[in-house]
Design a protein around this motif. Structure first.
Motif, mmCIF file in Angstrom:
data_model
loop_
_atom_site.group_PDB
_atom_site.id
_atom_site.type_symbol
_atom_site.label_atom_id
_atom_site.label_comp_id
_atom_site.label_asym_id
_atom_site.label_seq_id
_atom_site.Cartn_x
_atom_site.Cartn_y
_atom_site.Cartn_z
ATOM 1 N N ARG A 1 -9.993 12.576 -16.585
ATOM 2 C CA ARG A 1 -10.815 12.173 -15.429
ATOM 3 C C ARG A 1 -11.685 10.970 -15.759
ATOM 4 N NH1 ARG A 1 -13.173 17.016 -14.639
ATOM 5 N NH2 ARG A 1 -15.324 16.394 -14.851
ATOM 6 N N TYR A 2 -12.288 11.010 -16.942
ATOM 7 C CA TYR A 2 -13.191 9.918 -17.321
ATOM 8 C C TYR A 2 -12.443 8.686 -17.848
ATOM 9 C CZ TYR A 2 -17.274 12.983 -16.832
ATOM 10 O OH TYR A 2 -18.268 13.814 -16.356
ATOM 11 N N GLY A 3 -11.134 8.807 -17.964
ATOM 12 C CA GLY A 3 -10.342 7.648 -18.381
ATOM 13 C C GLY A 3 -9.860 6.836 -17.177
ATOM 14 N N ARG A 4 -10.237 7.264 -15.996
ATOM 15 C CA ARG A 4 -9.816 6.537 -14.793
ATOM 16 C C ARG A 4 -10.903 5.556 -14.356
ATOM 17 N NH1 ARG A 4 -5.421 8.965 -13.034
ATOM 18 N NH2 ARG A 4 -5.171 11.208 -13.345
ATOM 19 N N ALA A 5 -10.485 4.611 -13.499
ATOM 20 C CA ALA A 5 -11.467 3.665 -12.968
ATOM 21 C C ALA A 5 -12.463 4.410 -12.075
ATOM 22 C CB ALA A 5 -10.756 2.575 -12.182
ATOM 23 N N ASP A 6 -11.966 5.367 -11.279
ATOM 24 C CA ASP A 6 -12.846 6.184 -10.440
ATOM 25 C C ASP A 6 -12.936 7.567 -11.077
ATOM 26 O OD1 ASP A 6 -14.068 7.763 -8.592
ATOM 27 O OD2 ASP A 6 -12.873 7.084 -6.887
ATOM 28 N N THR A 7 -14.106 7.883 -11.601
ATOM 29 C CA THR A 7 -14.233 9.095 -12.428
ATOM 30 C C THR A 7 -14.639 10.327 -11.631
ATOM 31 O OG1 THR A 7 -16.459 8.339 -12.932
ATOM 32 C CG2 THR A 7 -14.768 7.905 -14.581
ATOM 33 N N ARG A 8 -14.753 10.206 -10.312
ATOM 34 C CA ARG A 8 -15.088 11.399 -9.516
ATOM 35 C C ARG A 8 -13.920 12.372 -9.524
ATOM 36 N NH1 ARG A 8 -15.923 9.064 -3.959
ATOM 37 N NH2 ARG A 8 -14.331 7.756 -4.888
ATOM 38 N N ARG A 9 -14.242 13.647 -9.423
ATOM 39 C CA ARG A 9 -13.180 14.634 -9.286
ATOM 40 C C ARG A 9 -12.829 14.702 -7.803
ATOM 41 N NH1 ARG A 9 -13.641 19.043 -5.786
ATOM 42 N NH2 ARG A 9 -12.068 20.545 -6.330
ATOM 43 N N ARG A 10 -11.555 14.602 -7.489
ATOM 44 C CA ARG A 10 -11.132 14.684 -6.091
ATOM 45 C C ARG A 10 -10.474 16.044 -5.870
ATOM 46 N NH1 ARG A 10 -9.935 9.319 -6.060
ATOM 47 N NH2 ARG A 10 -9.822 9.567 -8.303
ATOM 48 N N LEU B 1 -3.634 9.180 -8.759
ATOM 49 C CA LEU B 1 -5.024 8.739 -8.870
ATOM 50 C C LEU B 1 -5.163 7.443 -9.667
ATOM 51 C CD1 LEU B 1 -6.896 12.095 -9.466
ATOM 52 C CD2 LEU B 1 -6.777 10.732 -7.393
ATOM 53 N N GLY B 2 -4.053 6.888 -10.117
ATOM 54 C CA GLY B 2 -4.137 5.630 -10.854
ATOM 55 C C GLY B 2 -4.028 5.843 -12.350
ATOM 56 N N PRO B 3 -4.014 4.727 -13.109
ATOM 57 C CA PRO B 3 -3.787 4.821 -14.549
ATOM 58 C C PRO B 3 -4.961 5.442 -15.304
ATOM 59 C CG PRO B 3 -4.232 2.547 -13.875
ATOM 60 C CD PRO B 3 -4.186 3.360 -12.625
ATOM 61 N N VAL B 4 -4.662 5.982 -16.475
ATOM 62 C CA VAL B 4 -5.697 6.585 -17.324
ATOM 63 C C VAL B 4 -5.791 5.803 -18.629
ATOM 64 C CG1 VAL B 4 -6.352 8.665 -18.601
ATOM 65 C CG2 VAL B 4 -5.222 8.875 -16.385
ATOM 66 N N ASP B 5 -6.984 5.371 -18.977
ATOM 67 C CA ASP B 5 -7.238 4.773 -20.286
ATOM 68 C C ASP B 5 -7.785 5.900 -21.158
ATOM 69 O OD1 ASP B 5 -8.385 3.611 -22.501
ATOM 70 O OD2 ASP B 5 -9.250 1.915 -21.409
ATOM 71 N N GLU B 6 -6.892 6.514 -21.952
ATOM 72 C CA GLU B 6 -7.283 7.720 -22.680
ATOM 73 C C GLU B 6 -8.326 7.463 -23.743
ATOM 74 O OE1 GLU B 6 -3.629 10.772 -22.288
ATOM 75 O OE2 GLU B 6 -4.545 10.656 -24.283
#
Ligand code: GLC
Length: 538
Positions: free
Chosen positions: A326-335, A343-348
């Motif tokens: 979740r926190y590796g995404r550009a938008d870190t809100r939980r949907r 939800l888009g790419p994840v920067d792990e």
């Protein structure tokens, strides 16, 4: 600190690929070393497992794949001997469609006593359409039509999967039965219960339409006079449960799963004569920014302080994406209900740094903390191939929503072996190929690891005077993307949400940091530090 054990994915003792009580018993040492005060075990009751056990067929039996009631009793004893309390997960909103009550309801007729324990209604449009416009949380209508004497007949309500019919809590037999189930487990030594979907039990008389447009799979739960969420009458049930818990020595406890946005409404569940805590879901929903986290923290503290209850904190659970993802995404809100690549790419790597900072932030807050198994190992969500997915969200949404399987993958205990030490014979959900280095034994003893960060933080949380008694959080001035707060005596926490090193705005010795590679006096980008303060700035 309450550690959430997702039983089917914790440890497999009998080699059938599924976690069980035997596996859990073999890892009590790990839990003790981590510094766990209590475990919350997700449902282990007999069940057809259409929703991972949140569809209970027999509330007094343990599913054979997890063990037996006798093993449960042993586990409770052993946990108590290790100073760990045991919290189970009660599912009162619905049973499984294989529960004897529901089977009897299907075999009986409209208007029968058997049907009155659930919500059976005639359909609209001459019976053809569902009785109202409510939708299932998992997708599709919240109603399924049954066959009555060989012909399409009444409909029954299920706010979740069709295999999870909602109980009718206006029925006194339902109330008596659940008190009896609570007593059964309390008598066995269980210390408390997490209450599944605690806000949904009572429905509005007449089951009126919600009035939401088609396609809105989750309606606005904050709406006043919502017909199936947070109705005033639900509190009567919990007052009765509290009386029951208080009749034990020592008293037993409850934690409510309550996804409510309104702090005042939420606080009503933890009034002195009701439940003890609610799971803090604001915190899970919040974006990873200084402003948003501070708002979530203040709101949660205010909501519980108003009624004198302790606050709780949780970064994730079995229903949401793991923190690293979740926190590796550009938008870190939980949907709600959404996960996966949509939800888009994840920067792990970024997600990991932020998850470490989030661990220090969370463990520094006053109140109790829930840790979802595997978060202490820094696991990310696994990419589960479509054919292996098990969550009913995936099937009920016709493949539009990925569901929650990615966060439910069996834990890696050792760097090698067929299921990374989870069990002797593979794992019920596929584990990612790169999980070896994340295994518990691979991390143990490595000071730069997630596990050792958690262990060190949990040790300090018990021993540092400012943390052990933390109930006086004070915010301090800090630049825009930094949060700084203290507890007396002598503890400070600084979190840097930004991507450049930030000066530490408090004077003190560093007790613990997510990243030691930065110069003295600075907190790392996406990092956090704990401080032993030489003084508390006024
Ligand atoms: C809760 C559980 C979730 C389950 C649902 C229905 O939200 O946490 O896993 O699917 O209730 O029981």
């Amino acid at each position: 600190m309450i550690y959430q054990v997702y039983i089917q994915s914790f440890a497999d003792g009998n080699g059938d690929g599924v976690g069980d009580i035997e596996g859990l018993r073999s890892r009590i040492g790990y839990l003790s070393a981590l510094g766990v005060d209590a475990i919350w075990i997700t449902p282990w009751f007999d069940s057809p497992l259409r929703d991972a056990g949140y569809d209970v067929a027999d509330y007094r039996a343990v599913h054979p794949r997890y063990g037996t009631v006798e093993e449960a009793r042993q586990l409770i004893k052993e946990c108590h001997a290790a100073g760990i309390r045991v919290i189970l997960d009660i599912v009162p909103n619905h049973t499984s469609s294989e529960h004897p009550w529901f089977r009897a309801a299907l075999q009986s007729s409209p208007g029968s006593v058997e049907r009155s324990r659930y919500h059976f209604r005639a359909g609209r449009d001459g019976g053809e359409s569902p009785p109202n416009d409510w939708l299932s949380v998992f997708g599709g209508p919240a109603w399924t039509r049954v066959d009555d004497h060989g012909r399409p007949g009444e409909w029954y309500l299920h706010l979740f999967d069709a295999s999870q019919p909602d109980l009718n809590w206006d029925n006194q037999q339902v109330r008596a039965e659940f008190e009896d189930i609570l007593r059964y487990w309390f008598d066995l030594g269980v210390d408390g219960f997490r209450i599944d979907v605690a806000t949904a039990l009572v429905k509005a008389p007449g089951l009126p339409d919600l009035g939401y447009p088609d396609g809105a799979f989750l309606a606005d739960l904050t709406r006043p006079d919502h017909p199936h969420r947070d109705r005033d009458e639900v509190h009567d049930i919990y007052r009765d449960w509290r009386r029951l818990a208080d009749s034990y020595d020592p008293p037993r406890m409850f934690a409510a799963e309550a996804w409510l946005d309104d702090a005042d409404r939420l606080s009503r569940y933890v009034r002195p004569d009701e439940l003890h805590t609610t799971l803090n879901l604001y915190y899970i929903k919040s974006a990873w920014t200084a402003e948003s986290m501070r708002t979530a923290i203040d709101a949660a503290i205010a909501a519980t302080a108003a009624v004198g209850a302790p606050t709780t904190w949780a970064l994730s659970n079995h229903d949401v994406e793991r923190v690293v993802t979740r926190y590796g995404r550009a938008d870190t809100r939980r949907r709600p209900g959404v996960a996966g690549p949509q939800l888009g790419p994840v920067d792990e790597q970024l997600g990991r740094r932020r998850a470490r900072a989030a661990a220090l932030l969370t463990l520094a807050l006053p109140g109790s903390v829930y840790i979802y198994q595997g978060d202490e190992l820094g696991l990310a969500d696994a990419d589960i191939p479509a054919h292996a997915r098990q969550d009913p969200i995936w099937t009920r949404s016709g493949g539009r929503r990925w569901g929650r399987d990615g966060a439910r993958v069996p834990l890696p205990w050792t760097a090698h072996g067929p299921s990374y030490g989870f069990g002797d014979n593979g794992a019920w959900l596929p584990q990612p190929a790169e999980w070896g280095p994340h295994a518990a034994t691979a991390q143990a003893g490595d000071d730069s690891s997630f596990l050792e960060l958690y262990r060190a933080a949990l040790r300090l949380r018990r021993t540092h005077p400012g943390l052990a008694r933390a109930n006086d959080l004070r915010w301090h001035d800090a630049p825009g993307d930094v949060l700084a707060f203290t507890h007396s005596p002598g503890f400070g926490c600084v979190v840097n949400f930004g991507s450049t090193p930030a000066p530490i705005p408090l004077a003190g010795r560093v007790l613990l940091a997510t990243d030691t590679a930065v110069a003295e006096g600075l907190v790392a980008p996406h990092g956090a530090v704990w401080l032993d303060l030489e003084y508390i700035p006024s």
